[in-house]
Design a protein around this motif. Structure first.
Motif, PDB file in Angstrom:
ATOM      1  N   THR A 179       0.136  27.221 -44.862  1.00 10.60           N
ATOM      2  CA  THR A 179       1.029  26.107 -45.143  1.00 10.60           C
ATOM      3  C   THR A 179       2.168  26.046 -44.143  1.00 10.60           C
ATOM      4  OG1 THR A 179       0.482  26.218 -47.485  1.00 10.60           O
ATOM      5  CG2 THR A 179       2.500  25.058 -46.899  1.00 10.60           C
ATOM      6  N   SER A 180       2.704  27.213 -43.747  1.00 11.06           N
ATOM      7  CA  SER A 180       3.788  27.222 -42.763  1.00 11.06           C
ATOM      8  C   SER A 180       3.323  26.648 -41.430  1.00 11.06           C
ATOM      9  CB  SER A 180       4.324  28.644 -42.571  1.00 11.06           C
ATOM     10  OG  SER A 180       3.301  29.505 -42.080  1.00 11.06           O
ATOM     11  N   LEU A 181       2.065  26.875 -41.088  1.00 11.30           N
ATOM     12  CA  LEU A 181       1.542  26.302 -39.854  1.00 11.30           C
ATOM     13  C   LEU A 181       1.445  24.782 -39.965  1.00 11.30           C
ATOM     14  CD1 LEU A 181      -1.255  28.728 -38.621  1.00 11.30           C
ATOM     15  CD2 LEU A 181       1.075  28.466 -37.781  1.00 11.30           C
ATOM     16  N   SER A 182       1.187  24.282 -41.157  1.00  7.19           N
ATOM     17  CA  SER A 182       1.202  22.829 -41.350  1.00  7.19           C
ATOM     18  C   SER A 182       2.576  22.275 -41.008  1.00  7.19           C
ATOM     19  CB  SER A 182       0.868  22.473 -42.812  1.00  7.19           C
ATOM     20  OG  SER A 182      -0.508  22.540 -43.049  1.00  7.19           O
ATOM     21  N   ARG A 183       3.605  22.919 -41.525  1.00  9.28           N
ATOM     22  CA  ARG A 183       4.970  22.455 -41.268  1.00  9.28           C
ATOM     23  C   ARG A 183       5.306  22.545 -39.782  1.00  9.28           C
ATOM     24  NH1 ARG A 183       7.185  25.582 -44.471  1.00  9.28           N
ATOM     25  NH2 ARG A 183       8.081  27.107 -43.082  1.00  9.28           N
ATOM     26  N   ILE A 184       4.918  23.639 -39.148  1.00 11.66           N
ATOM     27  CA  ILE A 184       5.188  23.811 -37.719  1.00 11.66           C
ATOM     28  C   ILE A 184       4.460  22.753 -36.902  1.00 11.66           C
ATOM     29  CG2 ILE A 184       4.786  25.340 -35.745  1.00 11.66           C
ATOM     30  CD1 ILE A 184       5.198  27.696 -37.737  1.00 11.66           C
TER      31      ILE A 184
END
Length: 202
Positions: free
Chosen positions: A132-137
């Motif tokens: 999910t953090s990679l989605s935000r990034i």
């Protein structure tokens, strides 16, 4: 003496590697044939020709089977985002990539809804995938390549990521909807496109 996969006492490490590959493959075969509810530790061990202890060491819990499958597919999805063909992968305009990312992410989550629900271990929310953090990034990076004036891109990235939130999408694709999964996916994907086009309007 050879084991179920033809392993002798001198190839323990080789057997472990083969088991790590054999078990997920067997689990996917079982899911293709039956509902996720019927995939248990015992059933997987029997189908794979291995002891239940081997399955337990590999996955820990029944939920761990599904989490491992979800993790593998998540990595493949991220590989498409990072180096696959455009517009999901590099090479397209940032707005086109942003739209394609949301559409692909929605399709991924709805397509994996049964596996994601089965991955619950009782102590965690419905998983949105470990990246999910990679989605935000990724969303933040694409927003930075679009002229949005004085917009707070960090906050906007968080808000757009929330629109692709796994628990929300999995809830919306649950059985209380009267539409098919395909119809739900198309409506949500179109909603994402409408949202992004409005947010990124010059």
């Amino acid at each position: 003496m050879s084991g179920p996969l033809g392993c002798s006492g001198g190839c323990v490490s080789g057997c472990a590697v083969r088991n790590r590959l054999h078990l997920p493959t067997t689990a996917r075969e079982m899911l293709a044939e039956q509902d996720a509810d019927r995939l248990t530790m015992d059933a997987l061990a029997e189908r794979a020709g291995l002891g239940k202890g081997t399955v337990f060491r590999r996955f820990g819990t029944r939920a761990g089977i599904f989490q491992a499958l979800l993790d593998d597919d998540e990595r493949a999805f991220q590989e498409q985002v990072l180096s696959g063909p455009p517009p999901l992968g590099p090479g397209a305009a940032p707005l086109d990539r942003l739209i394609a990312y949301g559409r692909a992410r929605i399709g991924f989550l709805i397509g994996h809804r049964e596996i994601a629900r089965a991955a619950l271990d009782g102590s965690q929310p419905i998983p949105a995938g470990p990246e999910t953090s990679l989605s935000r990034i990724h969303i933040r990076m694409l927003l930075g390549r679009i002229d949005l004036g004085a917009a707070d891109l960090d906050v906007l990235a968080v808000q757009l990521t929330a629109a692709l939130d796994g628990p929300l999408l999995l809830h919306l694709s649950a059985s209380d909807l009267t539409e098919t999964a395909h119809q739900t996916e198309e409506r949500l994907s179109q909603g994402w496109q409408d949202l992004v086009q409005r947010v990124c309007r010059p």
